[in-house]
Design a protein around this motif. Structure first.
Motif, PDB file in Angstrom:
ATOM      1  N   LYS A  38       0.854  -1.173   0.000  1.00 29.16           N
ATOM      2  CA  LYS A  38       0.000   0.000   0.000  1.00 29.16           C
ATOM      3  C   LYS A  38       0.893   1.227   0.000  1.00 29.16           C
ATOM      4  CE  LYS A  38      -3.837   2.113   2.438  1.00 29.16           C
ATOM      5  NZ  LYS A  38      -4.671   2.073   3.615  1.00 29.16           N
ATOM      6  N   ALA A  39       0.653   2.104  -0.923  1.00 26.45           N
ATOM      7  CA  ALA A  39       1.414   3.350  -1.020  1.00 26.45           C
ATOM      8  C   ALA A  39       2.923   3.115  -0.953  1.00 26.45           C
ATOM      9  CB  ALA A  39       0.981   4.314   0.084  1.00 26.45           C
ATOM     10  N   GLY A  40       3.361   2.066  -1.653  1.00 26.90           N
ATOM     11  CA  GLY A  40       4.800   1.857  -1.770  1.00 26.90           C
ATOM     12  C   GLY A  40       5.461   1.183  -0.591  1.00 26.90           C
ATOM     13  N   ARG A  41       4.638   0.675   0.347  1.00 22.71           N
ATOM     14  CA  ARG A  41       5.220  -0.017   1.495  1.00 22.71           C
ATOM     15  C   ARG A  41       4.536  -1.356   1.712  1.00 22.71           C
ATOM     16  NH1 ARG A  41       5.309   5.106   4.152  1.00 22.71           N
ATOM     17  NH2 ARG A  41       7.462   5.842   4.290  1.00 22.71           N
ATOM     18  N   VAL A  42       5.263  -2.296   2.344  1.00 23.51           N
ATOM     19  CA  VAL A  42       4.666  -3.575   2.694  1.00 23.51           C
ATOM     20  C   VAL A  42       3.835  -3.365   3.951  1.00 23.51           C
ATOM     21  CG1 VAL A  42       5.118  -5.948   3.398  1.00 23.51           C
ATOM     22  CG2 VAL A  42       6.591  -4.851   1.693  1.00 23.51           C
ATOM     23  N   VAL A  43       2.522  -3.622   3.861  1.00 25.72           N
ATOM     24  CA  VAL A  43       1.670  -3.423   5.027  1.00 25.72           C
ATOM     25  C   VAL A  43       1.149  -4.742   5.583  1.00 25.72           C
ATOM     26  CG1 VAL A  43       0.968  -1.084   4.462  1.00 25.72           C
ATOM     27  CG2 VAL A  43      -0.320  -3.018   3.536  1.00 25.72           C
ATOM     28  N   PHE A  44       1.351  -5.835   4.799  1.00 24.20           N
ATOM     29  CA  PHE A  44       0.948  -7.140   5.296  1.00 24.20           C
ATOM     30  C   PHE A  44       1.861  -8.197   4.713  1.00 24.20           C
ATOM     31  CE2 PHE A  44      -1.216 -11.160   4.608  1.00 24.20           C
ATOM     32  CZ  PHE A  44      -1.629 -11.468   5.892  1.00 24.20           C
ATOM     33  N   GLU A  45       2.133  -9.233   5.521  1.00 23.26           N
ATOM     34  CA  GLU A  45       2.917 -10.343   5.007  1.00 23.26           C
ATOM     35  C   GLU A  45       2.529 -11.565   5.819  1.00 23.26           C
ATOM     36  OE1 GLU A  45       7.169  -9.806   5.223  1.00 23.26           O
ATOM     37  OE2 GLU A  45       7.425 -11.831   4.445  1.00 23.26           O
ATOM     38  N   GLY A  46       2.101 -12.623   5.139  1.00 21.05           N
ATOM     39  CA  GLY A  46       1.740 -13.815   5.885  1.00 21.05           C
ATOM     40  C   GLY A  46       1.017 -14.833   5.030  1.00 21.05           C
ATOM     41  N   SER A  47       0.568 -15.924   5.639  1.00 20.20           N
ATOM     42  CA  SER A  47      -0.145 -16.961   4.902  1.00 20.20           C
ATOM     43  C   SER A  47      -1.570 -16.478   4.648  1.00 20.20           C
ATOM     44  CB  SER A  47      -0.152 -18.247   5.724  1.00 20.20           C
ATOM     45  OG  SER A  47      -0.944 -18.046   6.871  1.00 20.20           O
ATOM     46  N   PRO A  48      -2.250 -17.103   3.659  1.00 20.50           N
ATOM     47  CA  PRO A  48      -3.630 -16.691   3.371  1.00 20.50           C
ATOM     48  C   PRO A  48      -4.510 -16.741   4.611  1.00 20.50           C
ATOM     49  CG  PRO A  48      -2.829 -18.185   1.695  1.00 20.50           C
ATOM     50  CD  PRO A  48      -1.769 -18.138   2.738  1.00 20.50           C
ATOM     51  N   ALA A  49      -4.252 -17.701   5.472  1.00 15.21           N
ATOM     52  CA  ALA A  49      -5.101 -17.849   6.648  1.00 15.21           C
ATOM     53  C   ALA A  49      -5.033 -16.638   7.570  1.00 15.21           C
ATOM     54  CB  ALA A  49      -4.693 -19.116   7.415  1.00 15.21           C
ATOM     55  N   THR A  50      -3.879 -15.989   7.570  1.00 15.49           N
ATOM     56  CA  THR A  50      -3.722 -14.860   8.488  1.00 15.49           C
ATOM     57  C   THR A  50      -4.240 -13.545   7.920  1.00 15.49           C
ATOM     58  OG1 THR A  50      -1.501 -14.470   7.666  1.00 15.49           O
ATOM     59  CG2 THR A  50      -1.701 -15.854   9.625  1.00 15.49           C
TER      60      THR A  50
END
Lengths: 271, 277, 263
Positions: free
Chosen positions: B222-234
């Motif tokens: 989002k807006a050039g930054r990583v705002v989420f990282e994880g498995s689909p479940a999370t």
């Protein structure tokens, strides 16, 4: 069925297409060779002249400033002729193209005859028109104007018709329902939306008209063309170069100016 | 743990617009990663920086122990040959047949004169056919690319990328122009291939459902930054919604002067063609 | 062109500032004054021409037309050969002019200037200068025809090359293909329809130019039109002009058919 199981070599293109390319190439080369042979080009003479081209060209590396005012004046005359023919031609074309476009014509027979006439007029080169007019009413600017009118109208009417037909029937049908007359529909319904594209065509034609008008000078109408012919006749190299430069600079300026005008016009419609 | 690709503090700006503001991510082989985010979040810029279709302004991209951001010329082409790429608009050469389009995947590995003659080794032609067979298109191999449907074109695009025998597969919105059914087929094939060949696959998507269904790992930009990282479940609905919130204002900035100039250009060309006709 | 299918009753015409209209009118008035054309004369000139044409040109006289046939054929052959040569040269020119194929900025600029000179001097002017340098002869005619289309064709080729979607070439770039490979495998195949289209267009121009060039001693049928007009043989001249009309229309018919075959 499966191709990979056969040990056959895989062709990049199927044989039918693979053969087509060399066949077309062979045909093209044959046409060229036969045409060149049939022309009996005088290559020997050309080569002998080419041998001392350096010397000939060196004559041309000269600029005759005293001719400049005269050349510019004659150029102005050629430009005026081109503009004059364009002005008259665009008025005639405007009227005729509305009569001839499939969606605006009051009469199909009329439309067909205008379109047919235009096809014939366009097929005759501008210079031939001018020569015919000169033969009929003598030399002079009037002949140049009348002669240039034919190719101008030929080009403009064809282009105008394309633009008008592009608009379709929508507006026209809507206005017909209000009981408006043909002339009113054209003037208030169709023309306003077309104005930019018609102007765009007209400005594009300006370039052709000025080029043609320069060329006309070379067959007898006044202007920079006839001045060039005189300079050539007198072996006045510096003058030839000067006139050619004037022609080039003028044409380049016109090209750039027309480009700007069309950019402006298109800019208006995209907003 | 061995990484195929490691990105560190990646930055890119277009004029005033900051497309990437420091992205740090690592990617492992055999994993199917999906990047989600609104238009203008920097997904496309990120993926294009990896194979240097876009030159980053700062940061490091280490692929197969080479610093991509430093490579130029032949060395860059050599690395690009090891990275497959799949495009939203397939980007096939329209007037060339399917087989040749797939074989284009080998261009980075062969000298010009050989490719000019179309002298692809028999083994590679066979492999191209096998790849086409896998996606059910081997009977279309002599068809011109522009006669195929969108879904078919994208499958050819995948074959071209796999023809490169890549270690890394990048896909930029591969299903954005496809109907739902073709999209499923394409995603299914991408996922399968990744597992079979142990590839590292990075896919940009804007559909969260598809990301949830196929991804091993989801990254939200989002807006050039990583705002989420994880498995689909999370990835909860609330988080997903948050990624896509307030996206419009950034999108508007994207239409630059260059875009407008290009649109004008196209109109002029169209006019010229009418004159010529 | 642009999407214009809808009914646009509400669309306001672009505002043309009064200054533009006034300027255009001023230029027109100045042009006519400069030409010293008498409007009464101008109005009578058109009917006079039509009258003269109907009386002296009509009907066409096709007797002795057989003599012209070799010249007519020569005119076509000139156009054919010139189109070949100028399209080959223009291909080089187009590759030099397009930023997609030539990344050397100064070379592009030099090519741009050179082709602009070629294009912006009317071909009849080139023709007389070439006749002047090389003397009357058919090689000069050929050269003049090449000059007539080379500038336009190079620019058109370059524009078409530039138009080829960059996104498609992106894919080849991404597989690690070199610039030369992208040109051969990506750009040139996509360029074929435009190449054919523009080349046929230049053939049409060459046919017309080939007719005209005869008038300045560069070979072909043009000289006979002028001779007939000078000798007041208007009926024969008209026959010749009609033959040329047929030739031009036939050319357009054939080129349009050929265009339809390349997609």
């Amino acid at each position: 069925m499966k191709m990979k199981e056969t040990a056959k070599k895989i062709q990049l293109t199927p044989l039918s297409t693979a053969l087509k390319t060399p066949l077309i190439a062979a045909l093209l080369v044959t046409v060229f060779v036969v045409s060149v042979m049939a022309l009996h080009l005088d290559i020997a003479k050309f080569q002998s002249r080419l041998a001392n081209i350096g010397k000939t060209l060196s004559h041309f590396v000269a600029f005759d400033i005293p001719t400049l005012p005269k050349a510019l004046l004659e150029m102005l005359s050629s430009i005026s002729l081109g503009i004059g023919a364009l002005a008259i031609g665009s008025v005639i074309s405007l009227a005729l193209s509305f009569l001839a476009a499939a969606n605006t014509t009051p009469n199909r027979f009329l439309a067909a005859s205008i379109k047919g006439g235009i096809a014939l007029i366009r097929a005759v080169p501008a210079l031939v028109w001018v020569l015919m007019v000169i033969a009929s009413i003598g030399f002079g600017n009037t002949s140049g104007l009348v002669g240039l009118l034919f190719p101008t109208c030929g080009y403009l009417i064809k282009s105008f018709i394309a633009s008008i037909e592009d608009k379709g029937m929508g507006t026209i049908e809507a206005l017909q329902a209000t009981g408006a007359g043909w002339f009113e529909i054209m003037l208030f319904g169709v023309l306003p939306g077309l104005l930019t594209s018609l102007l765009s065509w007209t400005s594009m034609r300006l370039e052709h008209n000025i080029a043609e008008s320069i060329s006309l000078g070379m067959v007898g109408v006044s202007g920079v063309g006839s001045m060039l012919m005189r300079a050539l006749g007198n072996y006045h190299y510096a003058e030839i170069t000067t006139i050619t430069v004037v022609i080039f600079v003028t044409m380049l300026t016109v090209e750039l100016a027309v480009g700007q005008v069309r950019k402006k016009l298109n800019g208006d419609t995209t907003k | 743990m061995t990484q195929v690709l490691s990105v560190c503090d990646l930055r890119k700006r277009y004029g005033k617009f900051e497309a990437l503001r420091g992205v740090d991510l690592d990617f492992e082989p055999g994993k199917f990663t999906v990047i989600i985010g609104p238009s203008g979040a920097g997904k496309s810029t990120f993926i294009r920086c990896i194979n240097r279709m876009v030159d980053p302004d700062g940061g490091e991209i280490v692929f197969d122990s080479a610093h991509m951001e430093q490579l130029r010329g032949a060395a860059l082409r050599q690395r690009r040959a090891m990275i497959g790429m799949i495009f939203q608009h397939y980007n096939l050469v329209a007037r060339t047949n399917v087989l040749r389009n797939v074989l284009h995947g080998r261009l980075g590995y062969m000298p010009l004169w050989k490719s000019l003659l179309g002298a692809y080794p028999e083994s590679e032609k066979r492999r191209a056919l096998d790849l086409l067979d896998e996606v059910g298109l081997s009977d279309q191999m002599y068809k011109r690319a522009d006669t195929l449907s969108g879904g078919q074109m994208q499958r050819v695009g995948i074959c071209r990328a796999l023809m490169q025998a890549p270690k890394l597969l990048l896909a930029d919105e591969p299903i954005a122009s496809l109907d739902p059914k073709s999209a499923e087929v394409v995603m299914e094939h991408l996922k399968q291939t990744t597992k079979q060949r142990g590839l590292c696959c990075i896919v940009n998507l804007h559909q969260v459902e598809f990301a949830r269904k196929y991804a091993d790992r989801i990254i939200g930009l989002k807006a050039g930054r990583v705002v989420f990282e994880g498995s689909p479940a999370t990835l909860s609905d609330a988080v997903a919604r948050d990624i896509y919130e307030n996206a419009e204002s950034r999108l508007e900035n994207q239409l630059t002067g260059a875009d407008i100039a290009r649109i004008e250009d196209e109109e002029r060309v169209a006019l010229c063609e009418t004159v010529a006709a | 062109m642009r999407d214009s299918g809808g009914v646009k009753l509400t669309k306001t015409p672009p505002r043309v500032p009064a200054i533009s209209i006034a300027g255009t009118l001023a230029v027109l008035v100045a042009a006519f004054m400069f030409l010293e054309v008498d409007f009464v004369e101008l109005l009578s000139a058109f009917p006079a021409f039509i009258g003269f044409f109907a009386e002296r040109f009509m009907p066409p006289d096709f007797s002795g037309f057989g003599e012209y046939l070799p010249l007519l054929l020569e005119t076509v052959l000139f156009a054919v050969v010139a189109t070949y040569l100028s399209s080959v040269l223009a291909l080089v020119g187009g590759l030099l002019l397009s930023e997609r194929t030539n990344s050397i900025a100064w070379l592009r600029f030099v090519a741009k200037v050179a082709f602009s000179v070629l294009r912006n001097v009317p071909y009849l002017v080139w023709a007389v200068i070439l006749v002047y340098i090389f003397g009357i002869g058919n090689m000069v005619g050929l050269l003049a025809l090449i000059f007539a289309t080379l500038g336009l064709l190079s620019r058109s080729y370059a524009e078409s090359l530039n138009e080829i979607a960059g996104s498609k070439m992106e894919a080849l770039q991404a597989v690690g293909a070199s610039k030369a490979q992208i040109l051969v495998h990506g750009i040139l195949p996509e360029f074929v329809p435009a190449l054919v289209n523009w080349t046929l267009f230049s053939f049409e121009i060459n046919i017309r130019a080939s007719i005209i060039l005869g008038m300045v001693g560069a070979g072909g049928i043009g000289i006979m039109i002028q001779t007939n007009l000078r000798l007041f043989r208007y009926h024969s001249a008209l026959a010749l002009i009609l033959a040329l009309v047929a030739l031009v229309l036939l050319t357009e018919f054939v080129t349009n058919k050929l265009r339809g075959r390349v997609r």
